[in-house]
Structures are given as C-alpha cells and as structure tokens.
Design a protein around this motif. Sequence first.
Motif, PDB file in Angstrom:
ATOM      1  N   GLY A 126       0.813  -1.209   0.000  1.00 41.28           N
ATOM      2  CA  GLY A 126       0.000   0.000   0.000  1.00 41.28           C
ATOM      3  C   GLY A 126       0.849   1.263   0.000  1.00 41.28           C
ATOM      4  N   ASP A 127       0.513   2.213  -0.892  1.00 45.29           N
ATOM      5  CA  ASP A 127       1.247   3.477  -0.965  1.00 45.29           C
ATOM      6  C   ASP A 127       0.434   4.638  -0.413  1.00 45.29           C
ATOM      7  OD1 ASP A 127       3.552   4.981  -1.642  1.00 45.29           O
ATOM      8  OD2 ASP A 127       2.513   5.762  -3.414  1.00 45.29           O
ATOM      9  N   SER A 128      -0.746   4.345   0.099  1.00 33.99           N
ATOM     10  CA  SER A 128      -1.507   5.361   0.832  1.00 33.99           C
ATOM     11  C   SER A 128      -1.993   4.718   2.127  1.00 33.99           C
ATOM     12  CB  SER A 128      -2.684   5.884   0.000  1.00 33.99           C
ATOM     13  OG  SER A 128      -3.645   4.882  -0.206  1.00 33.99           O
ATOM     14  N   LEU A 129      -2.083   5.510   3.167  1.00 35.00           N
ATOM     15  CA  LEU A 129      -2.390   4.954   4.484  1.00 35.00           C
ATOM     16  C   LEU A 129      -3.735   4.243   4.544  1.00 35.00           C
ATOM     17  CD1 LEU A 129      -0.860   7.701   6.780  1.00 35.00           C
ATOM     18  CD2 LEU A 129      -0.100   5.346   6.529  1.00 35.00           C
ATOM     19  N   PRO A 130      -4.790   4.718   3.877  1.00 37.47           N
ATOM     20  CA  PRO A 130      -6.035   3.944   3.901  1.00 37.47           C
ATOM     21  C   PRO A 130      -5.878   2.553   3.290  1.00 37.47           C
ATOM     22  CG  PRO A 130      -6.482   6.193   3.229  1.00 37.47           C
ATOM     23  CD  PRO A 130      -4.992   6.039   3.249  1.00 37.47           C
ATOM     24  N   VAL A 131      -5.054   2.427   2.238  1.00 43.81           N
ATOM     25  CA  VAL A 131      -4.815   1.110   1.647  1.00 43.81           C
ATOM     26  C   VAL A 131      -4.053   0.235   2.629  1.00 43.81           C
ATOM     27  CG1 VAL A 131      -3.718  -0.134  -0.252  1.00 43.81           C
ATOM     28  CG2 VAL A 131      -4.846   2.047  -0.688  1.00 43.81           C
ATOM     29  N   VAL A 132      -3.030   0.813   3.251  1.00 40.88           N
ATOM     30  CA  VAL A 132      -2.288   0.077   4.279  1.00 40.88           C
ATOM     31  C   VAL A 132      -3.228  -0.373   5.390  1.00 40.88           C
ATOM     32  CG1 VAL A 132      -0.456   0.229   6.027  1.00 40.88           C
ATOM     33  CG2 VAL A 132      -0.127   1.281   3.780  1.00 40.88           C
ATOM     34  N   PHE A 133      -4.167   0.495   5.744  1.00 39.96           N
ATOM     35  CA  PHE A 133      -5.088   0.181   6.831  1.00 39.96           C
ATOM     36  C   PHE A 133      -6.016  -0.974   6.459  1.00 39.96           C
ATOM     37  CE2 PHE A 133      -8.799   0.994   9.613  1.00 39.96           C
ATOM     38  CZ  PHE A 133      -8.147   0.984  10.835  1.00 39.96           C
ATOM     39  N   ILE A 134      -6.369  -1.081   5.185  1.00 39.78           N
ATOM     40  CA  ILE A 134      -7.179  -2.231   4.740  1.00 39.78           C
ATOM     41  C   ILE A 134      -6.412  -3.522   5.013  1.00 39.78           C
ATOM     42  CG2 ILE A 134      -8.138  -3.402   2.724  1.00 39.78           C
ATOM     43  CD1 ILE A 134      -8.814  -0.650   1.583  1.00 39.78           C
ATOM     44  N   GLY A 135      -5.143  -3.548   4.610  1.00 41.02           N
ATOM     45  CA  GLY A 135      -4.331  -4.721   4.894  1.00 41.02           C
ATOM     46  C   GLY A 135      -4.130  -4.933   6.385  1.00 41.02           C
TER      47      GLY A 135
END
Length: 610
Positions: A126-135
Amino acid sequence: MQENFLLPLIIALPLLGFVLLGLFGKRFGEPAAGWLASLLVLGSFLLGLFLLLQGGAKWTLAEWLPGIPFSLNLDNLSGVMLMVVAGVGFLIHVWAIGYMHGDPGYSRFFSYFNLFIAAMLVLVLGDSLPVVFIGWEGVGLASYLLIGFWYQERVNADSARKAFIVNRIGDLGFLLAMGLLWSMFGTLSISELVEKVEAGGYSFTTLTLAGFFLLIGAIGKSAQVPLMVWLPDAMAGPTPVSALIHAATMVTAGVYLLVRHAFILHGDGFLAGLIVAIGLLTAFYGALCSLGQWDIKRIVAYTTLSQLGFMFVAVGVGAYWVAIFHIVTHAFFKALMFMTSGSVIHALGGEQDVRQMGGMQKYLPATHLHGLVAAFASGGLVPLAGFWSKDAILAYSFEFGPWLWALMLLASVLAALYSIRWYVLVFWGDYRGKAHPHESPAVMLWPNHILMGGALGVGFIGLPYVIDYKNFIEPFLTKAIGDFPHEKLPVVTEWVLIIISAVVAIAALWWGFRFFQQKMPAWYERFQTAALQGFYADAVYNALLVNPAKGLAELLFGGDRGLLSGFASLGSLMGGLGALLARLETGALRFYLAGLLLALVLLVGWGVLR
C-alpha cells in the motif's frame, strides 16, 4: 518506476485462493486444497521477484475515495517484505499440507491462510495509508479466524477474541495518525507525505503527535509492552498459524510501519527515546517469560516478543535498515523454530509439554538438525544469520549510548539462554513421554531444510563494513527508506564489539546447555512460577481494566433490565386496561344509550358542584 498492471495481481492470486477454497474447498479435498493455496502464494512470490528485478512497479486507481487514490508501490523496502511474506509464507503453506493432514477443516484452513497472505501483501504494498489500513485490518481479521480455527474449544475462541480486541487499541492510534496527517498535509499518500515533510512548513508538535499515534498502532500489531498480552495466547491456533503470524507476517507489520514512516520519526528525540524504551522493555520481558514456559509453542512465542523488542530498539536508534534486516533473518530462524516445534508435536501425537519430551535427537534426526540450527541462530551464534542482524543492532545501540549497548548485550545473553533451553528440553537427554516418536513426512521436512539454509546463510547479505565483503541489504533498503546521516564506528571499536558479541553468545549458549540439563535450583523455580504467568500481566489487566469494565457492564445491564421490566409492567397494565375497556364494546344500542345518559348526569353534576 513505471505503472504496471501486474502489481495488483500479486495480491489477487492468494485472494483468489481464499475465494475458491472458501466456496469449493470440499470439492478440492486433501491435499489438492493445500497445494492450490501454496502454488498461488508461490505465484505471488515469483511475480513480485520479477517486478522487483525490473526496478519495481506502481499501480494506481485514481477514482477510489475523494482525494485518496488506491495506490500500490513495489519499491526496495516493500519488495524485501514481499519476499519474506510470500517466500517464507509459501514454505509454511507447504509444511502445513503435512501438518494439517486429516483435519476436518483442511480446506477452510488454507482458505484463511491465503486470506492472511493477501491482507499482508496489501499492507506492505500500500502506498496510501487507507490502503495500508485495509491490509492492517485484514491481517487482524485473518488472525482472528486462524487463532480460533479450532473454535469448538472455548479457550481457542477466547484467545482469538483477545487478539482481536487488543489490536483494536493499536488500530485507534493508526486512525488518529491518519486524521492528523490529513489535517496537516491534505494527503494520505505515503510518497506525497515524504515530499511534504521534506518541504517543511508544518507544526513539529503535531507531527510528533502523529508519529506517536503511528507508534501506538505499531505497539498493538507488533505486541510490544504494554499491548503484548495477546501474542502468547495466539498459540491456540494450529502451529502453521503460529509460524506465519510470528515469523513472516503480522507481528512484523508494526516494525514495517515505523520504518516506512522513518521520515516522520527520524530526528525526533522524544519518539526515538520512547521507541527505544518500549523495545528494550519488551526484549527483556519476552526473554524472561520464555525462560519460564513449559508449552513448547509458548516458549517460542515469548522469544518472538523478545526479538521484536530488538527490532524496535533498532528503529529507535535510527538503524532502520537493520530493523528490516533483522526481520529477514528472524523470519527464517523463527519459522524454522516454530515448524521444528510443530514437527515434534506431530511426532508425539499432539503433545506440547516439554516435560514430556527430551531425547528427540535419537528419534527425529532431521528435525533435530533443524532445531539445532534454529536454536543457534536465535541465540546469536556466529556466523549464523541471527548473529549478524543482532550484532548490527548492538553496534547502533553503542552509538546511541554505551549504556544501551550494555543492556542490549544482556538481552542477547537472555536470547541465547532461552534458545538453548528450548533445544535442551526438547532434544537432549532421555525421552520422558509415552508416545512413539516418528519423523515427519517429506512435505514437512523439505520446507524446514530450506529455512535451515536461510538461517545459516541469509545473514551474509548484511555483514558489517569492517569485513571486506559487500553489504548488499543496506544500500538496497536505503534507496527506499531514505539516506539519513550516520557516522560509522571506528574500525577498532567495531571489531571489539563484534568479538564481544560473539564471545558472549558462545559463552551463554555453553553455560545454558550445561545449566538446563541439571535439576533447577530453588531460586529458578521461584522465578519460573512468576515467568510462567507472564509476570501476572493478565492478572493486572484483569484487576485494573477487565473486571471493572465487566462490573460496569453488569451494572448498566442491570439498569437496562430494570428499565425494561418497568416498561414491560406498564405495557401489561395498559394491556389489562385495554382488555377491560374492550368489554364495554357490547354492540347493544340500549347499553350505549345508558352510557350516554350516565355520562350526561355526571357532567351536569360536575357543573353544579363546581
């Protein structure tokens, strides 16, 4: 670095396995379900390696959330993590084919396993924090499903809930950090945040607060003090789950999050000191608890706590590449340690108490070799992988302060002791149980052979500069993490530290090997009583938080129950009154006329009397 549509396919492959096995797992049967899950993870590994050798890749879905794209980034840092997650994860998948043989939930297990890998890949790419948060949330969900996989037993379900709930505390910190960063910079893209922080013009106090909230998230996911209580209970799941969570995926996510945001943490004295203090405390806590356990998996679980503490100290002292280097070496020797333990459990028909083991070197020669290498690598024996990454942490700790180096050296002594204790209790001496041990099948041995090779040799990618040999991993990771100024120790000082570290590890392993074969003295038994209970951390939490919360909940529930009872009584009263009035509805005209006459008399009488 170019846009590449193949990048999301790395995540899609194990996600496809989750869907297929979740819907049609019983049709695949055993062992096809396990091989399908394993090969899909191998596909992710090979595709990630291909893209990494091409110089990395990006992929962006611009229209996702207002102002926030769904973006993935495969650079050197996320690439190393992908190699660990998918590479070691593939070996654990293959090993689980043999370990989970005959389990009624075989296909369901591999479905969850693929979900875990997919979620972790979202997290690291993930290159954006919301994407990282999904993971981030995905691995939390998958860990809940896997820790409580044998949910028919209440203790397993409780352990899964405990891990899930404790991690929500860290998740709140992550969310608060995202809110602060959005309010400061108007973006949650990690790449853009790097540029905006480098440009300056922001409140340092607010940035420190954002870094602090990110640290809270990392503490929860990487099970640091004081949110460490969930990790030992994660042993309730099958052994492959323990290996995957503790070695290659979930618990390293917090360290990865901090390293990815080194541009926020670096140069902040408050955050650096706090991270060092937390890591140091966790390193000692995990080591001391491990020395008191009897369950073979809980012994190894607490060693993970200790090693994660080492990684946090590396982040705190600014050795970001070293923290990732230790993640790599730890993935090999800790997965090997867990899977060796699992092979012993498999050989003994499910026995996990080390007091019922011993002498396994006679019955399980291949597994014994795996255990010996795992113990030596974990204990920091030169030149195995664990030595080089641990020594690099010690060197950076010396630069931070000789006092920190001395404490970390003591923690490394404890690491040697808990590693050799595990080995002695399981493999040395005479067999103390009643089962008939048998060696594991090839599908379980070969993954351990490969992990053993990694535990022996992967440390050579990060040798110290005083050895006339190229350090591969430091410049490779620095390109993605950032080149923060660092003055190397003098050559003589570096050599002295290396020699001290090597000699201390050898001495501690030898002393522990002799000590743990003897009857334990009284002082150790007293210590072990406290260590076995995790020094009563759960009891403290229960007394200060859980029991008061339960008492408040019961009080509020009692109030709700009383209020609801009152409403129920009022409803009964109104119902009774309604039933009484209903009797007046007779349908007889003379009865209604009499009623009207009576009402008229009463009305006139009321008017006269007034």
